[in-house]
Write a protein that holds these residues in place. Structure first.
Motif, PDB file in Angstrom:
ATOM      1  N   GLU A  86       0.926  -1.121  -0.069  1.00 55.55           N
ATOM      2  CA  GLU A  86      -0.052  -0.040  -0.186  1.00 55.55           C
ATOM      3  C   GLU A  86       0.673   1.211   0.135  1.00 55.55           C
ATOM      4  O   GLU A  86       0.563   1.980  -0.724  1.00 55.55           O
ATOM      5  CB  GLU A  86      -0.980   0.111   1.002  1.00 55.55           C
ATOM      6  CG  GLU A  86      -1.660   1.250   1.246  1.00 55.55           C
ATOM      7  CD  GLU A  86      -2.879   1.322   2.364  1.00 55.55           C
ATOM      8  OE1 GLU A  86      -3.834   0.639   1.832  1.00 55.55           O
ATOM      9  OE2 GLU A  86      -2.529   1.757   3.497  1.00 55.55           O
ATOM     10  N   LEU A  90       1.066   3.979  -3.222  1.00 60.68           N
ATOM     11  CA  LEU A  90       0.384   5.360  -2.690  1.00 60.68           C
ATOM     12  C   LEU A  90       1.769   6.377  -3.353  1.00 60.68           C
ATOM     13  O   LEU A  90       1.280   7.299  -3.747  1.00 60.68           O
ATOM     14  CB  LEU A  90       0.125   5.630  -1.187  1.00 60.68           C
ATOM     15  CG  LEU A  90      -1.143   4.814  -0.524  1.00 60.68           C
ATOM     16  CD1 LEU A  90      -1.191   5.152   0.822  1.00 60.68           C
ATOM     17  CD2 LEU A  90      -2.190   5.435  -1.577  1.00 60.68           C
ATOM     18  N   GLY A  93       1.335   7.252  -6.777  1.00 59.73           N
ATOM     19  CA  GLY A  93       0.396   7.956  -7.290  1.00 59.73           C
ATOM     20  C   GLY A  93      -0.934   7.650  -7.148  1.00 59.73           C
ATOM     21  O   GLY A  93      -1.998   7.754  -7.431  1.00 59.73           O
ATOM     22  N   ALA A  94      -1.193   6.406  -6.610  1.00 58.69           N
ATOM     23  CA  ALA A  94      -2.418   5.832  -6.255  1.00 58.69           C
ATOM     24  C   ALA A  94      -3.123   6.294  -5.291  1.00 58.69           C
ATOM     25  O   ALA A  94      -2.506   6.995  -4.511  1.00 58.69           O
ATOM     26  CB  ALA A  94      -2.214   4.202  -5.997  1.00 58.69           C
ATOM     27  N   ARG A  95      -4.494   6.103  -5.227  1.00 55.95           N
ATOM     28  CA  ARG A  95      -5.269   6.823  -3.841  1.00 55.95           C
ATOM     29  C   ARG A  95      -6.001   5.660  -3.429  1.00 55.95           C
ATOM     30  O   ARG A  95      -6.576   4.814  -4.058  1.00 55.95           O
ATOM     31  CB  ARG A  95      -5.778   7.930  -3.994  1.00 55.95           C
ATOM     32  CG  ARG A  95      -6.845   7.985  -5.198  1.00 55.95           C
ATOM     33  CD  ARG A  95      -7.412   9.217  -5.418  1.00 55.95           C
ATOM     34  NE  ARG A  95      -8.186   9.355  -6.619  1.00 55.95           N
ATOM     35  CZ  ARG A  95      -9.500   9.033  -6.646  1.00 55.95           C
ATOM     36  NH1 ARG A  95     -10.084   8.593  -5.724  1.00 55.95           N
ATOM     37  NH2 ARG A  95      -9.990   8.998  -7.853  1.00 55.95           N
ATOM     38  N   ARG A  96      -6.261   5.634  -2.093  1.00 53.48           N
ATOM     39  CA  ARG A  96      -7.191   4.467  -1.511  1.00 53.48           C
ATOM     40  C   ARG A  96      -8.784   4.832  -1.787  1.00 53.48           C
ATOM     41  O   ARG A  96      -8.996   6.048  -1.561  1.00 53.48           O
ATOM     42  CB  ARG A  96      -6.876   4.626   0.040  1.00 53.48           C
ATOM     43  CG  ARG A  96      -7.476   3.423   0.774  1.00 53.48           C
ATOM     44  CD  ARG A  96      -6.791   2.090   0.728  1.00 53.48           C
ATOM     45  NE  ARG A  96      -7.625   1.011   1.398  1.00 53.48           N
ATOM     46  CZ  ARG A  96      -7.719   0.783   2.826  1.00 53.48           C
ATOM     47  NH1 ARG A  96      -6.681   1.415   3.615  1.00 53.48           N
ATOM     48  NH2 ARG A  96      -8.444  -0.391   3.308  1.00 53.48           N
ATOM     49  N   TYR A 107      -8.249   0.430  -4.532  1.00 53.12           N
ATOM     50  CA  TYR A 107      -7.337   1.786  -4.644  1.00 53.12           C
ATOM     51  C   TYR A 107      -7.840   2.359  -6.330  1.00 53.12           C
ATOM     52  O   TYR A 107      -8.545   1.753  -6.859  1.00 53.12           O
ATOM     53  CB  TYR A 107      -5.690   1.372  -4.800  1.00 53.12           C
ATOM     54  CG  TYR A 107      -5.271   0.917  -3.319  1.00 53.12           C
ATOM     55  CD1 TYR A 107      -4.762   1.571  -2.508  1.00 53.12           C
ATOM     56  CD2 TYR A 107      -5.574  -0.477  -3.229  1.00 53.12           C
ATOM     57  CE1 TYR A 107      -4.535   1.137  -1.262  1.00 53.12           C
ATOM     58  CE2 TYR A 107      -4.952  -1.086  -2.072  1.00 53.12           C
ATOM     59  CZ  TYR A 107      -4.561  -0.255  -0.991  1.00 53.12           C
ATOM     60  OH  TYR A 107      -4.048  -0.513   0.074  1.00 53.12           O
ATOM     61  N   ASP A 109      -5.780   3.995  -9.753  1.00 51.80           N
ATOM     62  CA  ASP A 109      -4.637   4.496 -10.200  1.00 51.80           C
ATOM     63  C   ASP A 109      -4.287   5.997 -10.420  1.00 51.80           C
ATOM     64  O   ASP A 109      -5.528   6.652  -9.977  1.00 51.80           O
ATOM     65  CB  ASP A 109      -4.481   3.695 -11.436  1.00 51.80           C
ATOM     66  CG  ASP A 109      -5.370   4.053 -12.556  1.00 51.80           C
ATOM     67  OD1 ASP A 109      -5.759   4.985 -12.568  1.00 51.80           O
ATOM     68  OD2 ASP A 109      -5.313   3.179 -13.786  1.00 51.80           O
ATOM     69  N   PRO A 110      -3.441   6.607 -10.958  1.00 56.83           N
ATOM     70  CA  PRO A 110      -3.355   8.042 -11.046  1.00 56.83           C
ATOM     71  C   PRO A 110      -4.433   8.639 -12.056  1.00 56.83           C
ATOM     72  O   PRO A 110      -4.634   9.611 -11.707  1.00 56.83           O
ATOM     73  CB  PRO A 110      -2.061   8.333 -11.662  1.00 56.83           C
ATOM     74  CG  PRO A 110      -1.173   7.103 -10.878  1.00 56.83           C
ATOM     75  CD  PRO A 110      -2.237   6.023 -11.144  1.00 56.83           C
TER      76      PRO A 110
END
Length: 120
Positions: A86, A90, A93-96, A107, A109-110
């Protein structure tokens, strides 16, 4: 490398019917999992290829190439250590996103496409 591709998942109104179509189309007759709402073709996690189908009752099907109704799928990625994976995702550039269950977290992706980090 953060993880290994576990499955490509396609949302659809009838997972069994669509799995049957792809089993014939791709020669993936082995059903690895089937609870009616989630059907997987292929072997256990770690054996490729795996194609999974997830019930989405109110699915608005894609209308290629109309950007108002784009393609719809997500990736499941198997990881050994969810906490480390995780943090690495993150940092890329991923976000939960909301949603998780036993053995997976969700998650984006960007570009906003969903994917799951999964562990056994």
């Amino acid at each position: 490398m953060i993880g290994r591709l576990r499955s490509t998942v396609i949302d659809c109104p009838d997972p069994r019917a669509l799995a049957g179509f792809y089993a014939e189309l791709l020669g993936l007759p082995q059903v690895a999992d089937d609870d009616g709402d989630w059907v997987v073709l292929g072997g256990p996690p770690g054996h490729q290829p795996r194609l999974a189908f997830q019930r989405a009752a109110d699915l608005r099907p894609p209308d290629w190439p109309d950007p108002e109704r784009p393609q719809q799928f997500h990736l499941d990625v198997t990881v050994d250590d969810i906490e480390a994976a995780e943090q690495a995702a993150l940092a890329l550039g991923a976000r939960r996103l909301p949603g998780e269950g036993p053995g997976f977290r969700v998650y984006a992706d960007p570009a906003g496409h969903p994917f799951c980090l999964c562990w056994d």
